[in-house]
Scaffold this motif. Structure first.
Motif: not given
Length: 128
Positions: A100-128
């Motif tokens: 289980i690795v970070a994609l993309p691997v792009s190695e022709p001899s291997l088969t890649e199967v995505a297990l899931f996708a992660e959403n990234f969120l920005l967290v910052r201080p509110g306007d204050g």
């Protein structure tokens, strides 16, 4: 000749590199044949070598290991944590069965199967 020895180093000759790769292929085939024979008994048995990147291992590993051990008690699971490039190298050398690795691997001899996708969120201080 398999190796060349210099004043400060020993290295494989071109023939030695080819010979080493062929030996690895043969050993991998022998392992696979043994696994195939055991699997023909309609259950998962034998050794399974899994590589996993450290960023996901603490979250995924406990569940994968617990579920695998309970559903396939005769499966001998070996886990290896390493970075993606190292795991890809070990897959290519036959030292791992899957990873289980970070994609993309792009190695022709291997088969890649995505297990899931992660959403990234920005967290910052509110306007204050």
């Amino acid at each position: 000749m398999l190796i060349e020895r210099g004043a400060r180093q020993v290295r494989l000759t071109r023939f030695g590199e080819g010979f080493t790769q062929r030996v690895r292929d043969i050993l991998r085939s022998v392992d696979e044949l043994g696994d195939f024979a055991r699997a023909s008994q309609d259950r998962l048995v034998g050794r399974l070598r899994i590589g996993m990147i450290p960023t996901i291992a603490p979250y995924l590993l406990p569940t994968v290991h617990r579920e695998s051990c309970s559903t396939h008690p005769e499966l001998d699971i070996h886990i290896r944590e390493a970075l993606t490039q190292k795991l890809i190298q070990e897959l290519a050398e036959g030292r791992l069965d899957t990873a289980i690795v970070a994609l993309p691997v792009s190695e022709p001899s291997l088969t890649e199967v995505a297990l899931f996708a992660e959403n990234f969120l920005l967290v910052r201080p509110g306007d204050g």
